[in-house]
Every structure is written in structure tokens, then in C-alpha cells.
Design a protein around this motif. Structure first.
Motif, short mmCIF file in Angstrom:
data_model
loop_
_atom_site.label_atom_id
_atom_site.label_comp_id
_atom_site.label_asym_id
_atom_site.label_seq_id
_atom_site.Cartn_x
_atom_site.Cartn_y
_atom_site.Cartn_z
N UNK A 189 0.84 -1.21 0.00
CA UNK A 189 0.00 0.00 0.00
C UNK A 189 0.87 1.25 0.00
N UNK A 190 2.00 1.18 0.72
CA UNK A 190 2.95 2.31 0.72
C UNK A 190 3.47 2.56 -0.69
N UNK A 191 3.82 1.49 -1.40
CA UNK A 191 4.34 1.63 -2.77
C UNK A 191 3.29 2.22 -3.69
N UNK A 192 2.03 1.85 -3.48
CA UNK A 192 0.93 2.39 -4.28
C UNK A 192 0.78 3.89 -4.03
N UNK A 193 0.84 4.27 -2.75
CA UNK A 193 0.74 5.70 -2.39
C UNK A 193 1.88 6.49 -3.04
N UNK A 194 3.10 5.94 -2.98
CA UNK A 194 4.26 6.62 -3.57
C UNK A 194 4.08 6.79 -5.08
N UNK A 195 3.65 5.71 -5.72
CA UNK A 195 3.49 5.71 -7.18
C UNK A 195 2.39 6.69 -7.60
N UNK A 242 19.04 1.17 0.20
CA UNK A 242 18.47 2.29 0.96
C UNK A 242 18.31 3.51 0.06
N UNK A 243 19.30 3.76 -0.78
CA UNK A 243 19.25 4.90 -1.70
C UNK A 243 18.11 4.72 -2.72
N UNK A 244 17.97 3.52 -3.23
CA UNK A 244 16.88 3.25 -4.19
C UNK A 244 15.52 3.50 -3.55
N UNK A 245 15.33 2.99 -2.34
CA UNK A 245 14.01 3.07 -1.69
C UNK A 245 13.69 4.48 -1.22
N UNK A 246 14.66 5.18 -0.65
CA UNK A 246 14.36 6.46 0.01
C UNK A 246 14.66 7.70 -0.83
N UNK A 247 15.56 7.59 -1.80
CA UNK A 247 15.90 8.76 -2.62
C UNK A 247 15.45 8.61 -4.08
N UNK A 248 15.94 7.57 -4.72
CA UNK A 248 15.71 7.45 -6.16
C UNK A 248 14.26 7.11 -6.51
N UNK A 249 13.51 6.60 -5.53
CA UNK A 249 12.09 6.28 -5.77
C UNK A 249 11.29 7.51 -6.16
N UNK A 250 11.77 8.71 -5.78
CA UNK A 250 11.11 9.95 -6.19
C UNK A 250 12.00 10.80 -7.09
N UNK A 251 13.30 10.77 -6.85
CA UNK A 251 14.21 11.61 -7.64
C UNK A 251 14.22 11.21 -9.11
N UNK A 262 16.48 -1.11 -11.21
CA UNK A 262 16.87 -1.91 -10.04
C UNK A 262 15.77 -1.87 -8.97
N UNK A 263 15.09 -0.73 -8.84
CA UNK A 263 14.00 -0.61 -7.86
C UNK A 263 12.79 -1.45 -8.29
N UNK A 264 12.47 -1.36 -9.57
CA UNK A 264 11.34 -2.15 -10.12
C UNK A 264 11.62 -3.64 -9.91
N UNK A 266 13.58 -5.09 -7.71
CA UNK A 266 13.55 -5.43 -6.28
C UNK A 266 12.11 -5.63 -5.80
N UNK A 267 11.23 -4.69 -6.15
CA UNK A 267 9.84 -4.78 -5.70
C UNK A 267 9.11 -5.94 -6.37
N UNK A 268 9.45 -6.18 -7.62
CA UNK A 268 8.80 -7.31 -8.32
C UNK A 268 9.21 -8.63 -7.66
N UNK A 269 10.47 -8.73 -7.33
CA UNK A 269 11.00 -9.95 -6.71
C UNK A 269 10.25 -10.27 -5.41
N UNK A 270 9.84 -9.23 -4.68
CA UNK A 270 9.16 -9.44 -3.39
C UNK A 270 7.65 -9.23 -3.49
N UNK A 271 7.15 -9.17 -4.73
CA UNK A 271 5.72 -9.00 -4.99
C UNK A 271 5.14 -7.76 -4.29
N UNK A 272 5.82 -6.63 -4.43
CA UNK A 272 5.37 -5.39 -3.78
C UNK A 272 5.09 -4.28 -4.79
N UNK A 273 5.08 -4.61 -6.08
CA UNK A 273 4.86 -3.56 -7.09
C UNK A 273 3.41 -3.08 -7.08
#
Length: 459
Positions: A189-195, A242-251, A262-264, A266-273
Motif C-alpha cells: 500500500x505504501x508503494x501504491x501511495x508513492x506511485x 536504501x538509496x533506491x528506496x528512500x531517494x531514487x524512488x522519487x528523484x 533496479x528498484x522495479x 527489487x519490488x517485483x522480486x518481493x511481490x510489492x509492485x
């Protein structure tokens, strides 16, 4: 050594509607997520102080702008309250709010202070939150309409617009770490809010460009460099994630119009997209910013995890790293945060080397201190620690600029001690002291110092 800054450098400070205006339910303003949360759980707020009164900027903005002028501001960032301007979140515009914001922007401009305006600074109209907030695509469209309304109403007065302030904070606070409403702990749900936030950003940018206004549109991101404990590959990997999740996810989506692969992965691997559509990618490409606001307070230091992840625990960023406390680090003893001035230079260098050196400015940087009244001398707060904090950051900022970084200004958080979400007035950040009981404003030593810096365009 003399530190001189480029001509027309922006000197000022930043704040937000919810943290300063007060008048939380007056003159047609509807409740926000904060008003609702305070009403239902006042115990979650320091000393049970809610957003109702804050620093009464709504009533005192003319006097406050005179104080800004006095301490050398040529620019000032605040936000528009969506719930004040369009109380239902979608629909009728509140004319009293239009009059207030027009008067505010006029007053700033007449006093030689350039308004920098944020559209969303954590304060969701509660009617929109009830629909699911940023989890609901309907709210994206409502925000885009709100943004277009602001541009049409105020775009001839305001030249610098920012869609969101620190968009990762409602994600972290509301959907991961339980420090903002709605207090959900659910990464997907957090990933959905961010997206969805970035889709809302891109829609607002499109509206702005369609109107052909004479100005710029950007976003304000809190970029927190992730430093590894060591050069061990395991530590490097931890810092990179940490950089991918907290900085590059918006930058990356804000500046490059797309997410890091790499972020996509990572999230796909853990079924969080989050759920995506092909149209979203086109929309994001059109949402690249003209200018970037950078908020920097402290570094993030990480190391490889020392223990295995509990497979039954909720999926969290901390599955990939542990926080690292570097021996000998410099601390703000009044707030518990590390002070690392070089971080501001590292951010500028990264933007220069990896993000096309787009125009940017430091939109927030500051030092919170609890119990600041203990530094009162002859009726004034002698906050030499804040002067040193700002000066050292400006030295590193100057070095970045001298090496070619495209940084146009520096705004401190904040102008007058303001209400800070669930911390309320626990930590004071202002150039100007606020007496909560009387609402009296008194310039601190740092405010006098900053006036000199601004006047001399350096120190």
C-alpha cells in the motif's frame, strides 16, 4: 576566507500552511487528515497541541512578512491548503481562501519577497482521505484539478511552483512506520501511495505547461544520502538499496521521468509492485521538473543486516539493511540527529554528475532544539549553535557551487518556530522565537546573523 554567493541568490526560509496558518476550521476551511487525527487521538501529539492555532500566520501574515524583510528574505516558501481552497477536495472554490492567498502573495511581492508555493505539504482534505487518499486514483484526478485551479488563480503572481513537499514522508509515516495518519503498516500500500503521488505530480505538471505560464514547476524532495559503514560489498549493497528506496524512488521519476530498473526489479522480486498501466509511463515522462527543491537535515548511515529477517514480519525497507551509528559522528544533542554538513555537497555533486545538473536550491535545512528558552539572554535567544549549523552547511554549499553545481538558493526551516506535526512545538527551528501563549515574535541571534549574510550575499 570570504564566501560569496552568485548574484540573485535566494535567501529565505520555508514553512507550510498546516504548520503556520492556524484558523484550522475557520472561514470555510474543511478538516484535513491532521485535524481528524488530532480530534480522534490527541494523545499522539506532543503536549496535546493540535493544528488549530499554530503560529496564526493566517491572521498575522502582514506583520510576519515585515519580519521576513527585516531578516533579509528575498524569497519565502509556504504552501496552499487544499482543504481551505477547495473544502470538499473537489468542487466549489472557497472565495475567502482565494482572497487570503491573493493578499498573501501580493504582500510578499510588494515587499520584494519572491513567493515559492507548494501545492501539497502533507495536509490531505479529510474528504479525500476517506476515499483512500493517494491509494485511490480518483484522488489523483482531484489533486490535478486543484493544481490547475491554483495555477489559474495565482499563476500570474507566483513564478515558482512545487507540486509536493517530501512526498516520501506521508509514505513512510502513514503506511510504514506509524507516525502519520492513517497509521497503516503495509509496504505494498505504501508503494501504491508513492506511485500515485508521482502520477498526481505529473498530471499537475502537465496542467501547468498547458497553461503556458511564465514560471517554473518542480518538486521538493528530502534527499538523504545513504552512506555505507564500509566498502565491504555487503555494506555497499545495503546502502544502494536504501538509496533506491528512500531517494531514487522519487528523484528518478521527477527528474528522468522513469523509475530505476533496479528498484522495479527489487519490488517485483518481493511481490510489492503497485498496479501500473502503460499510460502511466507516458504521463511520468511528461512530468520532468524545471527545478528541484532539496531538503537536507542529516545523513542516513547503513550496514548489512546482522540478523536474518523474520519471515513472518511485515515486508519493510529494513529487510535489507540495519542503521549504523558511526563512532565519532557529530550530533545535535538537542534533537538526537547527526550533523553532517558535507552531505549537502554530496547531494549537489550527485545531481550534477547523474541528473543533468538541473537547476535546484536548498529548500530546507535546519536545526531543531528542545527547551530553547534555556538559551535566553536579555530577552533574546542566543542560538549560536544554529548560526554555526547554517554557516557550516553554507560553506559546503559554496564549494558545490564553485565546482559547477547549479544551486540557486538556500532556505532554512523555518521562519518562526512552527507546529511540527505530532511533535507540535517540542523542537524549535525558527529564526524567530514564538511565545505560544501570547503569540509574541522575537528575532533570535540567528535571525540577525542571517540578515547580514543576505545583505552581503555571503559571509
Amino acid at each position: 576566507m570570504q564566501y560569496r554567493f552568485p548574484d540573485n541568490f535566494w535567501w529565505g526560509s520555508a514553512s507550510s500552511a498546516a504548520q503556520t496558518e492556524g484558523a484550522a476550521l475557520r472561514d470555510g476551511k474543511a478538516p484535513t487528515n491532521w485535524d481528524h487525527w488530532f480530534k480522534t487521538q490527541p494523545n499522539r501529539f506532543f503536549n496535546q497541541v493540535g493544528p488549530e492555532d499554530t503560529s496564526t500566520f493566517y491572521d498575522r501574515f502582514r506583520d510576519d512578512i515585515q519580519l521576513m524583510k527585516k531578516i533579509g528574505h528575498n524569497s519565502f516558501r509556504t504552501s496552499i491548503s487544499w482543504a481551505r481552497l477547495i473544502p470538499d477536495g473537489n468542487g466549489e472554490v472557497n472565495q475567502t481562501a482565494v482572497d487570503f492567498y491573493n493578499a498573501l502573495f501580493d504582500e510578499l511581492v510588494e515587499n520584494g519577497i519572491e513567493p515559492f508555493i507548494t501545492l501539497f505539504h502533507f495536509d490531505m482534505p479529510f474528504s479525500m482521505q476517506e476515499k483512500g487518499g493517494w491509494e485511490n486514483r480518483e484522488v489523483i484526478d482531484a489533486f490535478a484539478q486543484y493544481a490547475e485551479t491554483c495555477f489559474k488563480l495565482f499563476g500570474h503572481k507566483v513564478k515558482y511552483w512545487f507540486t509536493f513537499n517530501e512526498p516520501i514522508v506521508p509514505v513512510e509515516g502513514g503506511y510504514l512506520y506509524d507516525f502519520h495518519y492513517p497509521n497503516v503498516v503495509d509496504f505494498r500500500r505504501a508503494a501504491t501511495v508513492a506511485y500515485h503521488t508521482m502520477l498526481a505530480h505529473a498530471k499537475a505538471v502537465k496542467h501547468y505547461r498547458d497553461l503556458n505560464l511564465d514560471g517554473q514547476i518542480g518538486i521538493v524532495l528530502n534527499l538523504t544520502p545513504s552512506y555505507p559503514r564500509s566498502q565491504n560489498p555487503a555494506d555497499l549493497k545495503a546502502a544502494n538499496i536504501a538509496d533506491l528506496l528512500f531517494n531514487r524512488s522519487f528523484l528518478d521519476p521527477a527528474v528522468k521521468g522513469e523509475y530505476p530498473q533496479a528498484l522495479v526489479d527489487l519490488l517485483r522480486q518481493h511481490d510489492q509492485l503497485p498496479d501500473c498501466t502503460p499510460e502511466d509511463a507516458v504521463l511520468l515522462q511528461g512530468g520532468k521538473v524545471d527545478i528541484l527543491g532539496v531538503n537536507y537535515y542529516m545523513p542516513r548511515r547503513v550496514k548489512a543486516r546482522e540478523n536474518a529477517v523474520n519471515p513472518d514480519s511485515p515486508f519493510m525497507p529494513e529487510w535489507f539493511f540495519d542503521p549504523y551509528e558511526m563512532p565519532g559522528r557529530k550530533m545535535n544533542p538537542h534533537r538526537g540527529w547527526e550533523i553532517y554538513e558535507k552531505g549537502i555537497y554530496d547531494i549537489l555533486t550527485n545531481l550534477k554528475d547523474n541528473y543533468g545538473n538541473l537547476p535546484c536550491y536548498i529548500s530546507e535545512n535546519g536545526m531543531g532544539v528542545e527547551g530553547e528558552n534555556r538559551f535566553l539572554e536579555d530577552g533574546q535567544i542566543n542560538d549560536q549553535y544554529r548560526i554555526e549549523f547554517v554557516r557550516e552547511h553554507l560553506r559546503w554549499l559554496h564549494k558545490g557551487i564553485s565546482e559547477g553545481a547549479n544551486c540557486l538558493g538556500y532556505h532554512m526551516w523555518t521562519f518562526i518556530d512552527n507546529w511540527s506535526w505530532s511533535n507540535a512545538y517540542k523542537n524549535r527551528y525558527g529564526f524567530v522565537q514564538l511565545d505560544l501563549e501570547t503569540q509574541t515574535r522575537t528575532i533570535k541571534k540567528s535571525g540577525e546573523w542571517y540578515a547580514e549574510v543576505s545583505k552581503n550575499n555571503g559571509f
